[in-house]
Scaffold this motif. Structure first.
Motif, PDB file in Angstrom:
ATOM      1  N   THR A   1      -7.777  -6.025   0.104  1.00  0.00           N
ATOM      2  CA  THR A   1      -8.556  -5.748  -1.096  1.00  0.00           C
ATOM      3  C   THR A   1      -8.482  -4.295  -1.551  1.00  0.00           C
ATOM      4  O   THR A   1      -8.688  -4.012  -2.714  1.00  0.00           O
ATOM      5  CB  THR A   1     -10.032  -6.125  -0.877  1.00  0.00           C
ATOM      6  OG1 THR A   1     -10.529  -5.432   0.262  1.00  0.00           O
ATOM      7  CG2 THR A   1     -10.183  -7.630  -0.661  1.00  0.00           C
ATOM      8  N   ASP A   2      -8.208  -3.353  -0.671  1.00  0.00           N
ATOM      9  CA  ASP A   2      -8.149  -1.939  -1.046  1.00  0.00           C
ATOM     10  C   ASP A   2      -6.717  -1.565  -1.377  1.00  0.00           C
ATOM     11  O   ASP A   2      -5.873  -1.450  -0.505  1.00  0.00           O
ATOM     12  CB  ASP A   2      -8.670  -1.063   0.093  1.00  0.00           C
ATOM     13  CG  ASP A   2      -8.640   0.415  -0.252  1.00  0.00           C
ATOM     14  OD1 ASP A   2      -8.367   0.752  -1.427  1.00  0.00           O
ATOM     15  OD2 ASP A   2      -8.883   1.233   0.644  1.00  0.00           O
ATOM     16  N   LYS A   3      -6.471  -1.364  -2.665  1.00  0.00           N
ATOM     17  CA  LYS A   3      -5.104  -1.092  -3.111  1.00  0.00           C
ATOM     18  C   LYS A   3      -4.947   0.313  -3.679  1.00  0.00           C
ATOM     19  O   LYS A   3      -3.955   0.621  -4.321  1.00  0.00           O
ATOM     20  CB  LYS A   3      -4.692  -2.130  -4.149  1.00  0.00           C
ATOM     21  CG  LYS A   3      -4.692  -3.536  -3.589  1.00  0.00           C
ATOM     22  CD  LYS A   3      -4.364  -4.556  -4.640  1.00  0.00           C
ATOM     23  CE  LYS A   3      -4.428  -5.947  -4.084  1.00  0.00           C
ATOM     24  NZ  LYS A   3      -5.775  -6.416  -3.858  1.00  0.00           N
ATOM     25  N   SER A   4      -5.916   1.198  -3.447  1.00  0.00           N
ATOM     26  CA  SER A   4      -5.866   2.524  -4.074  1.00  0.00           C
ATOM     27  C   SER A   4      -4.655   3.337  -3.627  1.00  0.00           C
ATOM     28  O   SER A   4      -3.998   3.965  -4.450  1.00  0.00           O
ATOM     29  CB  SER A   4      -7.162   3.289  -3.810  1.00  0.00           C
ATOM     30  OG  SER A   4      -7.387   3.424  -2.418  1.00  0.00           O
ATOM     31  N   GLY A   5      -4.357   3.354  -2.339  1.00  0.00           N
ATOM     32  CA  GLY A   5      -3.192   4.090  -1.862  1.00  0.00           C
ATOM     33  C   GLY A   5      -1.903   3.487  -2.367  1.00  0.00           C
ATOM     34  O   GLY A   5      -0.960   4.198  -2.738  1.00  0.00           O
ATOM     35  N   LEU A   6      -1.865   2.170  -2.414  1.00  0.00           N
ATOM     36  CA  LEU A   6      -0.684   1.473  -2.912  1.00  0.00           C
ATOM     37  C   LEU A   6      -0.498   1.749  -4.401  1.00  0.00           C
ATOM     38  O   LEU A   6       0.615   1.955  -4.873  1.00  0.00           O
ATOM     39  CB  LEU A   6      -0.794  -0.022  -2.635  1.00  0.00           C
ATOM     40  CG  LEU A   6       0.403  -0.884  -2.946  1.00  0.00           C
ATOM     41  CD1 LEU A   6       1.658  -0.374  -2.229  1.00  0.00           C
ATOM     42  CD2 LEU A   6       0.123  -2.326  -2.556  1.00  0.00           C
TER      43      LEU A   6
END
Length: 118
Positions: A25-30
């Motif tokens: 669910t955490d896609k900020s770095g991607l």
């Protein structure tokens, strides 16, 4: 047999780690990695995406993403057709996501990142 067991254990550990870290669910770095890769209108990333899309018969799909105000996510096999394996691996290393979580995240992000207004 030992290699197969080791591989299966590695995949299982990766899935557990993805769940524990919220990788699905955490896609900020991607997203940051994708922004850097896609860059401006004539960036290497965009040119590669379009070239691979042409070669795979997926150029209409990419054009549709570029034109849609809110494109829908794509499938993992489309991600692996459009992005070189070394790029996906680099994103995985940069973000700490497993390969599977990276591809799943890219399936959500790639249609949006294909738009120049991202």
């Amino acid at each position: 047999m030992a290699n197969e067991t080791t591989t299966q254990l590695g995949h299982a550990a990766g899935k557990v780690a993805d769940v524990l870290t919220g990788a699905r669910t955490d896609k900020s770095g991607l997203m940051s990695a994708m922004i850097e890769y896609m860059g401006e209108r004539n960036s290497t990333g965009r040119r590669t995406l379009h070239e691979r899309a042409r070669n795979a018969g997926l150029e209409p799909t990419v054009r549709q993403w570029e034109a849609a105000p809110s494109p829908t996510p794509t499938q993992a096999d489309v991600v692996t057709e459009l992005l070189p394996a070394d790029v996906i691996d680099r994103f995985s290393r940069q973000t700490g996501l497993s390969h599977a979580a990276t591809v799943a995240g890219l399936a959500d992000l790639l249609p949006h990142m294909s738009r120049l207004d991202g």
